[in-house]
Design a protein around this motif. Structure first.
Motif, PDB file in Angstrom:
ATOM      1  N   SER A  63       0.850  -1.195   0.000  1.00 44.35           N
ATOM      2  CA  SER A  63       0.000   0.000   0.000  1.00 44.35           C
ATOM      3  C   SER A  63       0.881   1.239   0.000  1.00 44.35           C
ATOM      4  CB  SER A  63      -0.913   0.010   1.224  1.00 44.35           C
ATOM      5  OG  SER A  63      -0.152  -0.005   2.404  1.00 44.35           O
ATOM      6  N   VAL A  64       0.359   2.323  -0.571  1.00 44.41           N
ATOM      7  CA  VAL A  64       1.081   3.598  -0.581  1.00 44.41           C
ATOM      8  C   VAL A  64       0.099   4.695  -0.182  1.00 44.41           C
ATOM      9  CG1 VAL A  64       2.792   2.980  -2.321  1.00 44.41           C
ATOM     10  CG2 VAL A  64       0.620   3.946  -3.054  1.00 44.41           C
ATOM     11  N   PHE A  65       0.633   5.840   0.234  1.00 39.58           N
ATOM     12  CA  PHE A  65      -0.241   6.941   0.632  1.00 39.58           C
ATOM     13  C   PHE A  65      -0.180   8.045  -0.408  1.00 39.58           C
ATOM     14  CE2 PHE A  65      -1.125  10.961   2.857  1.00 39.58           C
ATOM     15  CZ  PHE A  65      -2.408  10.671   3.309  1.00 39.58           C
ATOM     16  N   ASN A  66      -1.367   8.478  -0.870  1.00 41.15           N
ATOM     17  CA  ASN A  66      -1.466   9.578  -1.816  1.00 41.15           C
ATOM     18  C   ASN A  66      -2.139  10.749  -1.100  1.00 41.15           C
ATOM     19  OD1 ASN A  66      -2.835  11.303  -3.865  1.00 41.15           O
ATOM     20  ND2 ASN A  66      -1.875   9.865  -5.296  1.00 41.15           N
ATOM     21  N   THR A  67      -1.508  11.917  -1.132  1.00 45.30           N
ATOM     22  CA  THR A  67      -2.010  13.078  -0.376  1.00 45.30           C
ATOM     23  C   THR A  67      -3.451  13.435  -0.762  1.00 45.30           C
ATOM     24  OG1 THR A  67       0.254  13.888  -0.517  1.00 45.30           O
ATOM     25  CG2 THR A  67      -1.378  15.411   0.358  1.00 45.30           C
ATOM     26  N   TYR A  68      -3.792  13.254  -2.044  1.00 41.13           N
ATOM     27  CA  TYR A  68      -5.110  13.684  -2.524  1.00 41.13           C
ATOM     28  C   TYR A  68      -6.152  12.573  -2.483  1.00 41.13           C
ATOM     29  CZ  TYR A  68      -2.022  17.312  -4.206  1.00 41.13           C
ATOM     30  OH  TYR A  68      -1.070  18.291  -4.262  1.00 41.13           O
ATOM     31  N   ARG A  69      -5.722  11.324  -2.594  1.00 41.71           N
ATOM     32  CA  ARG A  69      -6.692  10.234  -2.737  1.00 41.71           C
ATOM     33  C   ARG A  69      -6.699   9.257  -1.569  1.00 41.71           C
ATOM     34  NH1 ARG A  69      -6.835   8.263  -8.880  1.00 41.71           N
ATOM     35  NH2 ARG A  69      -8.998   7.949  -8.276  1.00 41.71           N
ATOM     36  N   GLY A  70      -5.871   9.515  -0.562  1.00 45.09           N
ATOM     37  CA  GLY A  70      -5.829   8.629   0.605  1.00 45.09           C
ATOM     38  C   GLY A  70      -4.946   7.414   0.366  1.00 45.09           C
ATOM     39  N   SER A  71      -5.224   6.342   1.087  1.00 41.76           N
ATOM     40  CA  SER A  71      -4.407   5.124   0.984  1.00 41.76           C
ATOM     41  C   SER A  71      -4.783   4.330  -0.267  1.00 41.76           C
ATOM     42  CB  SER A  71      -4.626   4.257   2.221  1.00 41.76           C
ATOM     43  OG  SER A  71      -4.315   4.999   3.370  1.00 41.76           O
ATOM     44  N   VAL A  72      -3.763   3.946  -1.027  1.00 41.01           N
ATOM     45  CA  VAL A  72      -3.978   3.134  -2.232  1.00 41.01           C
ATOM     46  C   VAL A  72      -3.520   1.713  -1.908  1.00 41.01           C
ATOM     47  CG1 VAL A  72      -3.452   2.858  -4.682  1.00 41.01           C
ATOM     48  CG2 VAL A  72      -3.480   5.149  -3.662  1.00 41.01           C
ATOM     49  N   LYS A 108       2.721   7.656   7.959  1.00 29.76           N
ATOM     50  CA  LYS A 108       2.761   7.498   6.494  1.00 29.76           C
ATOM     51  C   LYS A 108       3.815   6.463   6.089  1.00 29.76           C
ATOM     52  CE  LYS A 108       0.999  12.115   5.670  1.00 29.76           C
ATOM     53  NZ  LYS A 108       1.346  13.502   5.492  1.00 29.76           N
ATOM     54  N   LEU A 109       4.941   6.469   6.790  1.00 36.54           N
ATOM     55  CA  LEU A 109       5.989   5.477   6.493  1.00 36.54           C
ATOM     56  C   LEU A 109       5.501   4.074   6.791  1.00 36.54           C
ATOM     57  CD1 LEU A 109       9.560   6.581   7.611  1.00 36.54           C
ATOM     58  CD2 LEU A 109       8.717   6.154   5.333  1.00 36.54           C
TER      59      LEU A 109
END
Length: 600
Positions: free
Chosen positions: A198-207, A316-317
C-alpha cells in the motif's frame, strides 16, 4: 485467464534483479527507449544511490509471443537484503511462480537459499536463471552445478541471461509462459483479495495494491477490510503500469490497485483481505504473518515542536513499510519521541534517511537494542526493549536474550577470520558444510544483540566482501546481562543507557566515558562522567573546569587581595555545581551510536 502469469524475481542482494526487470520491460516494449533509465522500478532516490531495492515494486507487462498470442505478466521485483525479507514473503503470496536469479560470477549466497525456501513453502514454480553471463569472471558451468545441487533441476532448465546486454531475455519470456501456470479462475465465489502492498497519496488517501484470489472487484462496489471491518466504496480500480491504468473490474487471478478514499492510515493493513459488503467471504486468506521487529531504537525530534510532524511522518511510512512499528515514549534527556522497532540495522538506517529526505525532519536516534525477556523474583515475566525500563537489580531473577541462527557462505580461505569474529561475539558453533567451488557454509548461533551493531560490516571487511549472511530468530536464552548507566554529575542520562554482557560492560563503560569527555563542552565547574552497573561505578572521567582569571584586575597590592578573590570564586563554583546542569550536544549521542564495536 490462461494468458495471465503472476511471478516475482527473487535473489541475493546485488545479483541483478532490478537490471533484469529493466530488460524485461524494455524487451516487451512496456517502456520506450526515451523513458528508460537504470533501475526504472526503484522510484526512491535512496534505492538508486545505494543500488539496492528497498520496496517490492509491481508492474503489468503485455508480452506478444512470436506466434501472435498476447500474455499479461504481473511482475513483482523484490528486495534482496535480509532486512527486507518481509517484503519478499508478501510478494510471494501474490504469485504462482518465481524467477530465481543467481549471479554467474558470485554463485549461490545465503539470501538466495533463504528466499528460495520461502518460495518453495508457498508452492511456487521456480525458474532458475544465471545472470551476468557477460562478465569476464562468470562461470556458468560451475555455478550451474551449484543451482542443480540446490533445487534438483536439470542443467537444460537453467536459463543463461545478461540483464545488462539483454542476452537470453527472449528465452526467459518464453520460459515464463511455458513453465509458470496461470492463476485459477474462481470468479463465482465471494470476493477475496489480498493486500500485498500500500502507498499513501495526499489527494486520494491510501492506495491498496491487491491480488484478487476469488470473485470480482468492480468499480463503485462497496468493500470492507476483514481485519477491522471498516467499509468503503471502490472509487477507482485498475492495473499497475508505470502509472495507474483504470479499468472497470479486477477478476480472480489479476493484480491491481483499489482506491476508496481511505483517509485513516491504520485501516489498510498489508496482508489483510478485502471482501465485498453485499456477499462477504466467510474467512480471510490464510498464511499472513505479522513482521517481528528485531532491533529497537528511540527516535526523537531535535526540535520539540516537530513531535506531531514526526508522528504523522511515521504513520505514512508505516503504511508504505508494514514492518515498521512504533509507540510514544519520553526521555529526560531528549524529551518526547517514539520507540521504533525495525527488522535490522539497514532497515533502521533507511527509515532514518527517509524521515530526513521525504519529510524533512531532523531526528536523534538512541543506541539500538534488541528485546529482552526479564523474569522477576515475583515470577512475572516482562519484555524490555528500552534499557531505561529495565527493573532494578534486586527485582530481577534472570534475563533472557534473543538468539539467531546465522548462516554464512564464504570462500574456504576466510574460515579463520569468520570463526574468530563469531567467537568474539559469543557465538556457538553448530557446523560447516563444504560446497562446490571451494565454498563453505558456516552456521553459528549468536545473540542478536551482538549482530545489530556492525557484525555485517566486520564480516564483509574480514572476507573482502565475499561472505554473505542470512539469519533467522530461534529462541530466547538466559544470559549474564547488566544495564550499563551513564551518569553526568551523578545524574543518570537515560538516552545513553544500554544493556550489555557483564564481561564487556567495563570496556564499553570506559570507552563511552572517554568519548563523552571529548565531546561535552567545558563548564565553569568540573563535570564527572561515570559509567555504573546498579549502584557500582565501573569507570570515570572528568571534564575539567574552565578557569576564569579573577585576579586579572589586580595590578599590585597585598597577596591577601588575590587570595580573597580566589576564595570567593571557589565558593561560587561549589554553589554552581550544586545547581548547574550539563547540556549534552547532539554529536555526543551520535558518536556513542557510531562507536567502533571493537572498542566496546
Amino acid at each position: 485467464m490462461n494468458n495471465i502469469r503472476n511471478f516475482c524475481i527473487i535473489a541475493h542482494i546485488d545479483h541483478g534483479k532490478s537490471t533484469l526487470a529493466d530488460r524485461l520491460l524494455q524487451t516487451t516494449g512496456t517502456i520506450s527507449e526515451r523513458e528508460m533509465q537504470e533501475q526504472i522500478l526503484d522510484d526512491m532516490d535512496l534505492e538508486r544511490e545505494r543500488g539496492i531495492t528497498i520496496k517490492s515494486h509491481a508492474i503489468k507487462i503485455d508480452y506478444k509471443r512470436p506466434n501472435g498470442q498476447v500474455y499479461s505478466f504481473n511482475l513483482i521485483d523484490t528486495p534482496g537484503h535480509v532486512d527486507f525479507a518481509y517484503e519478499v514473503s508478501r510478494a510471494l503470496k501474490a504469485c504462482e511462480g518465481a524467477i530465481l536469479v543467481v549471479d554467474a560470477a558470485q554463485g549461490i549466497e545465503a539470501q538466495t537459499i533463504s528466499n528460495l525456501y520461502q518460495a518453495i513453502e508457498q508452492d511456487l514454480e521456480i525458474v532458475p536463471v544465471l545472470n551476468k553471463i557477460d562478465l569476464p569472471g562468470a562461470d556458468p558451468e560451475g555455478i550451474g552445478q551449484q543451482v542443480i545441487d540446490l533445487i534438483g533441476c536439470e542443467r537444460e532448465d537453467i536459463l543463461h541471461v545478461s540483464g545488462k546486454t539483454g542476452e537470453g531475455v527472449p528465452a526467459l519470456l518464453e520460459a515464463i509462459v511455458e513453465r509458470i501456470s496461470g492463476p485459477t479462475q474462481d470468479t463465482e465465489k465471494p470476493l477475496r483479495a489480498l493486500i500485498f502492498d500500500s502507498v499513501f497519496n495526499t489527494y486520494r488517501g491510501s492506495v491498496a495494491y491487491v491480488r484478487v484470489m476469488e470473485g470480482v472487484l468492480k468499480k463503485g462496489q462497496a468493500f470492507k477490510f476483514m481485519a477491522n471491518k471498516e467499509e468503503y466504496n471502490a472509487e477507482d480500480v485498475g492495473f499497475l503500469r508505470m502509472d495507474y491504468q483504470p479499468t472497470s473490474e479486477l477478476k480472480a487471478g489479476e493484480v491491481g490497485y483499489v482506491i476508496g478514499s481511505v483517509k485513516s492510515l491504520q485501516d489498510v493493513r498489508v496482508g489483510d483481505t478485502i471482501t465485498s459488503v453485499d456477499n462477504p467471504a466467510s474467512e480471510p486468506i490464510p498464511g499472513y504473518q505479522e513482521a517481528k521487529p528485531m532491533v529497537f531504537s528511540g527516535i526523537y525530534p531535535t526540535q520539540a515542536e516537530d513531535f506531531e510532524d514526526l508522528r504523522s511522518a511515521l504513520e505514512k511510512l508505516q503504511l508504505n513499510d508494514a514492518s515498521l512499528t512504533y509507540e510514544p515514549e519520553t526521555s529526560k534527556a531528549l524529551g518526547f519521541g517514539f520507540r521504533a522497532g525495525f527488522l535490522g540495522l539497514l532497515h533502521m538506517e533507511i527509515v532514518q534517511e527517509r524521515l530526513d529526505r521525504e519529510f524533512n525532519i531532523d531526528i536523534i536516534t538512541t543506541v539500538p537494542n534488541v528485546q529482552y525477556e526479564v523474569k522477576l523474583e515475583s515470577g512475572k515475566t516482562v519484555r524490555v526493549d528500552n534499557p531505561s525500563q529495565m527493573p532494578e537489580v534486586g527485582e530481577i531473577d534472570a534475563i533472557y536474550e534473543p538468539y539467531i541462527k546465522a548462516s554464512i557462505i564464504t570462500p574456504a580461505d576466510y574460515i579463520g577470520p569468520i570463526m574468530k569474529l563469531c567467537q568474539d561475539r559469543r557465538g556457538v558453533y553448530l557446523n560447516q558444510i563444504f560446497m562446490q567451488n571451494n565454498r563453505v557454509e558456516i552456521t553459528y548461533e549468536i545473540p542478536m544483540a551482538e549482530v545489530v551493531f556492525d557484525f555485517y560490516d566486520k564480516l564483509k571487511s574480514g572476507t573482502r566482501g565475499y561472505a554473505s549472511l542470512d539469519y533467522e530468530f530461534i529462541e530466547y536464552r538466559k544470559g549474564d546481562l547488566v544495564r550499563l548507566d551513564i551518569l553526568l554529575n551523578g545524574e543518570q542520562v537515560d538516552a545513553l543507557s544500554s544493556i550489555t554482557h557483564r564481561d564487556k560492560a567495563y570496556y564499553q563503560g570506559r570507552k563511552v566515558c572517554t568519548k563523552l569527555k571529548e565531546l561535552i563542552p567545558r563548564q565553569q565547574f568540573e563535570v564527572a562522567v561515570q559509567a555504573a552497573i546498579g549502584s557500582r561505578i565501573i569507570a570515570r572521567d572528568s571534564v575539567r573546569a574552565l578557569r576564569k582569571d579573577v585576579t586579572a584586575k589586580c595590578y599590585g597590592g597585598d597577596i591577601s587581595r588575590k587570595r580573597k578573590l580566589l576564595e570567593k570564586q571557589k565558593e561560587g563554583k561549589k554553589r554552581m555545581k550544586q545547581v548547574g546542569s550539563v547540556e549534552i550536544p547532539q554529536e555526543a549521542f551520535l558518536a556513542v551510536l557510531s562507536m567502533d564495536e571493537d572498542d566496546r
